[in-house]
Design a protein around this motif. Structure first.
Motif, mmCIF file in Angstrom:
data_model
loop_
_atom_site.group_PDB
_atom_site.id
_atom_site.type_symbol
_atom_site.label_atom_id
_atom_site.label_comp_id
_atom_site.label_asym_id
_atom_site.label_seq_id
_atom_site.Cartn_x
_atom_site.Cartn_y
_atom_site.Cartn_z
ATOM 1 N N SER A 94 0.851 -1.193 0.000
ATOM 2 C CA SER A 94 0.000 0.000 0.000
ATOM 3 C C SER A 94 0.885 1.240 0.000
ATOM 4 O O SER A 94 1.719 1.411 0.884
ATOM 5 N N LEU A 95 0.730 2.055 -1.001
ATOM 6 C CA LEU A 95 1.527 3.290 -1.108
ATOM 7 C C LEU A 95 0.651 4.318 -1.819
ATOM 8 O O LEU A 95 0.375 4.190 -3.002
ATOM 9 N N ASP A 96 0.199 5.317 -1.080
ATOM 10 C CA ASP A 96 -0.813 6.229 -1.604
ATOM 11 C C ASP A 96 -0.232 7.390 -2.394
ATOM 12 O O ASP A 96 -0.957 8.072 -3.123
ATOM 13 N N THR A 97 1.057 7.644 -2.199
ATOM 14 C CA THR A 97 1.701 8.766 -2.883
ATOM 15 C C THR A 97 3.213 8.616 -2.734
ATOM 16 O O THR A 97 3.666 7.972 -1.783
ATOM 17 N N VAL A 98 3.968 9.198 -3.652
ATOM 18 C CA VAL A 98 5.430 9.205 -3.456
ATOM 19 C C VAL A 98 5.903 10.572 -2.956
ATOM 20 O O VAL A 98 7.096 10.788 -2.770
ATOM 21 N N ASP A 99 4.963 11.469 -2.737
ATOM 22 C CA ASP A 99 5.334 12.786 -2.224
ATOM 23 C C ASP A 99 5.502 12.695 -0.696
ATOM 24 O O ASP A 99 4.551 12.341 0.006
ATOM 25 N N ILE A 139 0.937 -2.268 -6.325
ATOM 26 C CA ILE A 139 1.085 -1.104 -5.449
ATOM 27 C C ILE A 139 -0.295 -0.465 -5.334
ATOM 28 O O ILE A 139 -0.799 0.090 -6.309
ATOM 29 N N ASN A 140 -0.926 -0.593 -4.181
ATOM 30 C CA ASN A 140 -2.293 -0.088 -4.005
ATOM 31 C C ASN A 140 -2.294 1.330 -3.456
ATOM 32 O O ASN A 140 -1.647 1.603 -2.446
ATOM 33 N N ALA A 141 -3.064 2.200 -4.083
ATOM 34 C CA ALA A 141 -3.166 3.583 -3.606
ATOM 35 C C ALA A 141 -4.632 3.938 -3.407
ATOM 36 O O ALA A 141 -5.426 3.890 -4.351
ATOM 37 N N VAL A 142 -4.992 4.279 -2.185
ATOM 38 C CA VAL A 142 -6.339 4.803 -1.930
ATOM 39 C C VAL A 142 -6.293 6.286 -2.277
ATOM 40 O O VAL A 142 -5.355 6.983 -1.898
ATOM 41 N N ILE A 188 2.646 -2.847 -10.707
ATOM 42 C CA ILE A 188 1.341 -2.396 -11.198
ATOM 43 C C ILE A 188 0.670 -1.513 -10.144
ATOM 44 O O ILE A 188 0.274 -2.002 -9.078
ATOM 45 N N VAL A 189 0.583 -0.233 -10.431
ATOM 46 C CA VAL A 189 -0.098 0.688 -9.520
ATOM 47 C C VAL A 189 -1.597 0.511 -9.719
ATOM 48 O O VAL A 189 -2.090 0.487 -10.849
ATOM 49 N N ARG A 190 -2.324 0.366 -8.599
ATOM 50 C CA ARG A 190 -3.782 0.202 -8.685
ATOM 51 C C ARG A 190 -4.434 1.242 -7.772
ATOM 52 O O ARG A 190 -4.155 1.293 -6.579
ATOM 53 N N PHE A 191 -5.288 2.041 -8.364
ATOM 54 C CA PHE A 191 -5.955 3.088 -7.588
ATOM 55 C C PHE A 191 -7.263 2.534 -7.028
ATOM 56 O O PHE A 191 -8.069 1.956 -7.762
ATOM 57 N N ILE A 192 -7.451 2.754 -5.744
ATOM 58 C CA ILE A 192 -8.645 2.243 -5.070
ATOM 59 C C ILE A 192 -9.533 3.414 -4.682
ATOM 60 O O ILE A 192 -9.059 4.368 -4.053
ATOM 61 N N GLU A 193 -10.783 3.340 -5.052
ATOM 62 C CA GLU A 193 -11.706 4.385 -4.603
ATOM 63 C C GLU A 193 -11.857 4.316 -3.087
ATOM 64 O O GLU A 193 -11.984 3.221 -2.508
#
Ligand SMILES: C[S@@+](CC[C@H](N)C(=O)[O-])C[C@H]1O[C@@H](n2cnc3c(N)ncnc32)[C@H](O)[C@@H]1O
Ligand code: SF4
Length: 346
Positions: free
Chosen positions: A134-139, A173-176, A199-204
């Motif tokens: 789980s990684l929501d941002t690289v900032d 790589i899951n990003a909420v 594979i980055v996957r964006f989760i609502e």
């Protein structure tokens, strides 16, 4: 008692909507070292919340026994989760025991990556097949906000390298995504992993649990996010890898990799949901949005044999009717109690 259960005990159970049980998520601990605002916000999660004691949590042999019974009933995929699963001491030992279950085809873990770097190789050697990170941002600044001031993005990026070296690539790589919090950095996250196998996957952002003060306005629908990303790098939709896959897959038209979208709010996918969830204290949940679980630990510790436990699991699954995401608007109003995400994992 003993582990006398044959591999296929009886016909695999189907729920009231004809859905099979093929996928089990096992929460190994309810604690977490992060306080993500969408899951366990520092200021909101119930102050009097009592985390499980060691005695309340299932022991490794209890988890292995239940997992073996689930596999006997048709489960093929196990995923370790939490809370933060890496907080559970000796996790590789549990992995080793689960990997030895005959009939299992996949053993994965979802982690926030903060404690992964120096354990990745041991986990691989123990038999873990895949890692979702789980990684929501690289900032760095936004990462601070998304981890509730607990996490450090450099540590997670180091863990990703360690996981690659240990042979876990490609990672998911899951990003909420929360509007106004990290959505502006979504393109940067994609750019960071473009050209790698990951594979980055964006989760609502979902209305799980009771403490994240969910508001629909904070959800960024996948379609909107996809348009923003496709404006920079054209995308081509891919076929699902298998039936029931939760993510819609897209490849970069220039061949530089793949991304995905998990749209549980804007495009609910209850129709072929084959997942059950086991909490760290041995309760079986048939939906992420359930308000209560079915106790398996009690009967197990009271001496139930494997066949009794299999019968209990079948009865719960046979009665399953959940389709929360598809009927969210009616149900949200009625339902006040709901299991927290950190109790049962994603
Ligand atoms: C509950 S965490 C447990 C495992 C581990 N601590 C982690 O964060 O990867 C599992 C997944 O649930 C996701 N999650 C938690 N709350 C969510 C929410 N409100 N909406 C969407 N996904 C959520 C997290 O982003 C994470 O990928
Ligand atoms: S999403 Fe994972 S890392 Fe974040 S608070 Fe929940 S359990 Fe912890």
């Amino acid at each position: 008692m003993g582990h006398s259960i044959p591999l296929v005990l009886k016909a695999a159970p189907l729920d009231t909507r004809g859905r099979a049980l093929t996928d089990l998520r096992i929460s190994v601990v309810d604690r977490c070292n992060f306080r993500c605002p969408y899951c366990m916000p520092e200021d909101e999660y119930p102050r009097d919340h009592q985390f499980l004691s060691k005695a309340e949590r299932l022991r490794f042999e209890e988890i292995e026994r239940l997992a073996r019974i689930f596999v006997g009933l048709g489960v093929r995929k196990l995923r370790l989760t939490g809370g933060e699963p890496m907080l559970r001491r000796d996790l590789p030992e549990l992995v080793r025991q689960l990997a030895a279950i005959p009939g299992l085809s996949d053993l994965a873990m979802t982690t926030n990556g903060s404690l992964l770097a120096d354990k990745a190789e041991t986990l691989r050697a123990a038999g873990l097949k895949r890692i979702t990170l789980s990684l929501d941002t690289v900032d760095p600044k936004t990462f601070g906000v998304m981890s509730g001031g607990r996490g450090d993005v450099a540590t997670v990026l180091t863990a990703i390298e360690a996981a690659e070296r240990a042979g876990f690539a490609p990672l998911k790589i899951n990003a909420v995504v929360m509007r106004g919090v990290n959505d502006a950095q979504a393109v940067d996250l994609v750019e960071h992993f473009r050209g790698t196998p990951h594979i980055v996957r964006f989760i609502e952002y979902m209305d799980v649990g009771t403490c994240n003060d969910w508001q629909k306005e904070l959800v960024v629908p996948s379609a909107e996010l996809r348009e923003r990303i496709a404006a920079r790098w054209p995308l081509v939709e891919l076929e699902p890898n298998y039936g029931g896959e939760v993510a819609r897959r897209y490849a970069f038209a220039d061949g530089r990799g793949e991304i995905g979208f998990i749209s549980s709010v804007s495009e609910p996918f209850c129709g072929d949901c084959s997942r059950a969830r086991l909490s760290a204290d041995g309760r079986l949940y048939t939906c992420l949005f359930a308000n209560s679980g079915h106790d398996l630990r009690g009967p197990m510790r009271a001496g139930a044999n494997d066949e009794d436990l299999a019968g209990l699991i079948c009865a719960v699954w046979n009665a399953r009717d959940d389709r929360y995401s598809e009927s969210r608007s009616e149900l949200r109003v009625q339902q006040r109690e709901r299991v927290e995400m950190y109790e049962i994992g994603g």
